[in-house]
Design an enzyme around this catalytic site. Structure first.
Site, PDB file in Angstrom:
ATOM      1  N   ASP A   1      38.715  41.385  47.850  1.00 48.29           N
ATOM      2  CA  ASP A   1      40.014  40.804  47.545  1.00 48.29           C
ATOM      3  C   ASP A   1      41.074  41.836  47.975  1.00 48.29           C
ATOM      4  O   ASP A   1      41.432  41.887  49.151  1.00 48.29           O
ATOM      5  CB  ASP A   1      40.014  40.517  46.037  1.00 48.29           C
ATOM      6  CG  ASP A   1      41.231  39.773  45.545  1.00 48.29           C
ATOM      7  OD1 ASP A   1      41.515  38.691  46.077  1.00 48.29           O
ATOM      8  OD2 ASP A   1      41.896  40.257  44.622  1.00 48.29           O
ATOM      9  N   THR A   2      41.529  42.711  47.094  1.00 45.32           N
ATOM     10  CA  THR A   2      42.475  43.754  47.516  1.00 45.32           C
ATOM     11  C   THR A   2      41.780  44.766  48.429  1.00 45.32           C
ATOM     12  O   THR A   2      42.445  45.470  49.186  1.00 45.32           O
ATOM     13  CB  THR A   2      43.045  44.528  46.305  1.00 45.32           C
ATOM     14  OG1 THR A   2      41.976  45.242  45.669  1.00 45.32           O
ATOM     15  CG2 THR A   2      43.703  43.594  45.315  1.00 45.32           C
TER      16      THR A   2
ATOM     17  N   LEU B   1      35.295  47.775  46.978  1.00 50.12           N
ATOM     18  CA  LEU B   1      34.298  48.182  47.972  1.00 50.12           C
ATOM     19  C   LEU B   1      34.680  49.495  48.643  1.00 50.12           C
ATOM     20  O   LEU B   1      33.811  50.320  48.922  1.00 50.12           O
ATOM     21  CB  LEU B   1      34.080  47.082  49.013  1.00 50.12           C
ATOM     22  CG  LEU B   1      32.841  46.221  48.779  1.00 50.12           C
ATOM     23  CD1 LEU B   1      32.708  45.155  49.860  1.00 50.12           C
ATOM     24  CD2 LEU B   1      31.555  47.060  48.745  1.00 50.12           C
TER      25      LEU B   1
HETATM   26  P1  IMP Z   1      39.051  44.002  44.961  1.00 47.30           P
HETATM   27  O1  IMP Z   1      38.751  45.356  44.429  1.00 47.30           O
HETATM   28  O2  IMP Z   1      40.467  43.576  44.662  1.00 47.30           O
HETATM   29  O3  IMP Z   1      38.679  43.809  46.406  1.00 47.30           O
HETATM   30  O4  IMP Z   1      38.269  42.989  44.109  1.00 47.30           O
HETATM   31  C1  IMP Z   1      36.989  42.775  44.216  1.00 47.30           C
HETATM   32  C2  IMP Z   1      36.431  42.217  42.940  1.00 47.30           C
HETATM   33  O5  IMP Z   1      37.365  41.376  42.236  1.00 47.30           O
HETATM   34  C3  IMP Z   1      35.288  41.340  43.313  1.00 47.30           C
HETATM   35  O6  IMP Z   1      34.113  42.076  43.382  1.00 47.30           O
HETATM   36  C4  IMP Z   1      35.292  40.334  42.188  1.00 47.30           C
HETATM   37  O7  IMP Z   1      34.499  40.807  41.134  1.00 47.30           O
HETATM   38  C5  IMP Z   1      36.727  40.240  41.738  1.00 47.30           C
HETATM   39  N1  IMP Z   1      37.348  39.029  42.318  1.00 47.30           N
HETATM   40  C6  IMP Z   1      38.161  38.949  43.386  1.00 47.30           C
HETATM   41  N2  IMP Z   1      38.488  37.683  43.668  1.00 47.30           N
HETATM   42  C7  IMP Z   1      37.850  36.927  42.749  1.00 47.30           C
HETATM   43  C8  IMP Z   1      37.753  35.508  42.532  1.00 47.30           C
HETATM   44  O8  IMP Z   1      38.308  34.663  43.254  1.00 47.30           O
HETATM   45  N3  IMP Z   1      36.974  35.124  41.482  1.00 47.30           N
HETATM   46  C9  IMP Z   1      36.329  36.007  40.667  1.00 47.30           C
HETATM   47  N4  IMP Z   1      36.363  37.328  40.860  1.00 47.30           N
HETATM   48  C10 IMP Z   1      37.127  37.792  41.880  1.00 47.30           C
END
Ligand code: IMP
Ligand code: MG
Length: 173
Positions: free
Chosen positions: A102-103, A107
């Site tokens: 997402d952001t 990862l």
């Molecule tokens: P990031 O660190 O913002 O890339 O977020 C990654 C994590 O946010 C993912 O591994 C998910 O656990 C959670 N996440 C992001 N988008 C969604 C969604 O649409 N539904 C549920 N969990 C999400």
């Protein structure tokens, strides 16, 4: 009332996991460890390792728990490690597996911690990618589906700890 609209059904997911395993098998060989991110990656990794096995790959499997969400639909912007980075990665090639990018923070954070812990190489794999939501520069090596800016649940993915059991991926509204 919350409702969940199907986005990818069980067959579509299985077909894409099959293709992804083929892509991974084409790029990765020899000894490597999978590090799956908890909790969201647990269903995906369970399917992925069995298909990788059919491609002749037998990675070891470790888990790492990172959290950025709490009970909200928006990332808190801060990634937290719950527990430890698996020590088994020292000197090994690693494939990190997560449910969604997402952001990009989770990862990217996991990759950096694994390199710090001595991993010799880190590839990243996500089932779903929302490139329009990126806040840090991050590109996964293996991506299942690229999706719009929607909030999804099912196949291990939750909203406030609910819906992980759904066999399909759906958009929640
Ligand atoms: P990031 O660190 O913002 O890339 O977020 C990654 C994590 O946010 C993912 O591994 C998910 O656990 C959670 N996440 C992001 N988008 C969604 C969604 O649409 N539904 C549920 N969990 C999400
Ligand atoms: Mg997650």
């Amino acid at each position: 009332m919350t409702s969940v609209t199907k986005l990818y059904d069980e067959d579509e997911i299985a077909r894409r996991v099959e293709e992804l395993a083929g892509e991974i098998a084409g790029a990765v060989s020899g000894d490597f460890a999978i590090v799956a991110l908890l909790k969201g990656g647990f269903v995906f990794v369970a399917d992925l390792i069995r298909v990788l096995g059919r491609h002749g790959l037998a990675p070891t499997v470790e888990f790492m728990r990172v959290s950025s969400y709490g009970a909200a639909k928006e990332s808190s912007g801060k990634v937290r490690l719950i527990g430890a980075v698996p020590e088994e990665v020292a000197g090994r090639a690693v494939l990190v597996v997560d449910d969604i990018v997402d952001t990009g923070r989770s990862l990217a954070y996991a990759r950096d911690r694994l390199l710090e812990a001595g991993a010799s190489k880190v590839w990243t794999c996500t089932l779903l990618d929302k490139p329009s939501r990126r806040e840090v520069e991050f590109t996964a090596d293996f991506v299942g589906f690229v999706i719009e800016d929607v909030f999804v649940v099912g196949y291990g993915i939750d909203f406030a700890e609910q819906y992980r059991h759904l066999p399909y991926i759906g958009i929640i509204e």
